[in-house]
Scaffold this motif. Sequence first.
Motif, PDB file in Angstrom:
ATOM      1  N   ILE A 112       0.849  -1.182   0.000  1.00 35.21           N
ATOM      2  CA  ILE A 112       0.000   0.000   0.000  1.00 35.21           C
ATOM      3  C   ILE A 112       0.883   1.230   0.000  1.00 35.21           C
ATOM      4  O   ILE A 112       1.745   1.386   0.852  1.00 35.21           O
ATOM      5  N   VAL A 113       0.676   2.123  -0.962  1.00 36.48           N
ATOM      6  CA  VAL A 113       1.541   3.287  -1.100  1.00 36.48           C
ATOM      7  C   VAL A 113       0.709   4.531  -1.345  1.00 36.48           C
ATOM      8  O   VAL A 113      -0.437   4.456  -1.760  1.00 36.48           O
ATOM      9  N   PHE A 127      -0.857   3.449   3.863  1.00 36.86           N
ATOM     10  CA  PHE A 127       0.081   2.931   2.889  1.00 36.86           C
ATOM     11  C   PHE A 127       1.460   2.747   3.490  1.00 36.86           C
ATOM     12  O   PHE A 127       1.764   3.228   4.565  1.00 36.86           O
ATOM     13  N   ILE A 128       2.281   2.000   2.763  1.00 36.51           N
ATOM     14  CA  ILE A 128       3.674   1.832   3.143  1.00 36.51           C
ATOM     15  C   ILE A 128       4.439   3.061   2.667  1.00 36.51           C
ATOM     16  O   ILE A 128       4.524   3.305   1.463  1.00 36.51           O
ATOM     17  N   PRO A 129       4.996   3.852   3.553  1.00 38.22           N
ATOM     18  CA  PRO A 129       5.677   5.080   3.145  1.00 38.22           C
ATOM     19  C   PRO A 129       6.997   4.788   2.446  1.00 38.22           C
ATOM     20  O   PRO A 129       7.732   3.880   2.840  1.00 38.22           O
ATOM     21  N   PHE A 130       7.308   5.556   1.426  1.00 32.65           N
ATOM     22  CA  PHE A 130       8.493   5.320   0.621  1.00 32.65           C
ATOM     23  C   PHE A 130       9.782   5.523   1.420  1.00 32.65           C
ATOM     24  O   PHE A 130      10.604   4.613   1.540  1.00 32.65           O
ATOM     25  N   ILE A 177       0.621  -4.676 -13.016  1.00 35.64           N
ATOM     26  CA  ILE A 177      -0.323  -3.738 -12.409  1.00 35.64           C
ATOM     27  C   ILE A 177      -0.016  -3.647 -10.915  1.00 35.64           C
ATOM     28  O   ILE A 177       0.103  -4.663 -10.225  1.00 35.64           O
ATOM     29  N   GLY A 178       0.126  -2.437 -10.415  1.00 33.20           N
ATOM     30  CA  GLY A 178       0.331  -2.226  -8.982  1.00 33.20           C
ATOM     31  C   GLY A 178       1.566  -2.866  -8.412  1.00 33.20           C
ATOM     32  O   GLY A 178       1.494  -3.576  -7.398  1.00 33.20           O
ATOM     33  N   PRO A 179       2.755  -2.641  -8.992  1.00 29.95           N
ATOM     34  CA  PRO A 179       3.964  -3.269  -8.463  1.00 29.95           C
ATOM     35  C   PRO A 179       4.390  -2.746  -7.103  1.00 29.95           C
ATOM     36  O   PRO A 179       5.174  -3.394  -6.404  1.00 29.95           O
ATOM     37  N   GLY A 180       3.914  -1.550  -6.696  1.00 27.62           N
ATOM     38  CA  GLY A 180       4.272  -1.012  -5.387  1.00 27.62           C
ATOM     39  C   GLY A 180       5.765  -0.905  -5.207  1.00 27.62           C
ATOM     40  O   GLY A 180       6.455  -0.229  -5.982  1.00 27.62           O
ATOM     41  N   SER A 181       6.311  -1.598  -4.221  1.00 27.88           N
ATOM     42  CA  SER A 181       7.744  -1.539  -3.924  1.00 27.88           C
ATOM     43  C   SER A 181       8.585  -2.294  -4.945  1.00 27.88           C
ATOM     44  O   SER A 181       9.815  -2.199  -4.921  1.00 27.88           O
TER      45      SER A 181
END
Length: 256
Positions: A26-27, A39-42, A94-98
């Motif tokens: 989650i970003v 979300f997961i913060p960068f 789709i949606g690779p996130g990290s």
Amino acid sequence: MRAAVRRTSVLKSGVKRLLGRAGFDIVPSTNNLGGVDDFIPFEATMRAARASGLSVGDHIDEVMNGTPGATQHTIDELRDLGVFAANPDTVLEIGPGSGRYLEKTLKECSPDRYEIYETAAPWANYLVDTFGVVAQPTAGCSLAPTPDGTIDLVQAHKVFNTVTFLCASRYFFEMARVTRPGGRIVFDVMTETCLDPAAVRTWATQGGAGHDSYPAAMPRRTCVDLFATLGCTLEASFLAPMGVASTEVLVFGKGA
């Protein structure tokens, strides 16, 4: 007022823990169609990964989610099924996130072009800079910038069990559209295979507060029948860890 703020803070904290255990990256996003607002913060994730001495993906699996090897398990299964044996020239995720599945995919094959649809700019920029992928503009339910029949492997991991039914369904049509004849489509959904009474009880009692669409169930037969009408046949499936239970990975082949 202060009590309401405290309740909101507690809820957000619980949601963050729940979504972290889900294994979904989650970003921050300005296009939040799935109903997820935490979300997961960068920056914090990057710092923590460096401190742990792990890759970003392995840090998320091992430290944040407490499911060491979960991503590699899926990649190993796909390898055993021959998904990478065809040496796909074009891949779309789709949606690779990290990028934890992206990174491991690139260790299995060397596509000439790897497209991503990621709504979170910090992560998308990181993936472009680190792996040389192509970030496409995304509307959250469409792959419009990608032409018909041009992709050898289309994949999405830990995405469709976090969005609404209609959002996932719209993506399904798009995935079939952009896949070339003979190509593969890989994604996971929380099907009835994952939802025996014991699993439902675990989600209800141990899965946390839940949040909007997550965790979202999707009938297996719906996926199989829909993709059949789009010229795609289910070739294989297997279970992968997700949160307190599991999700089912489906592998489709598009007919010539």
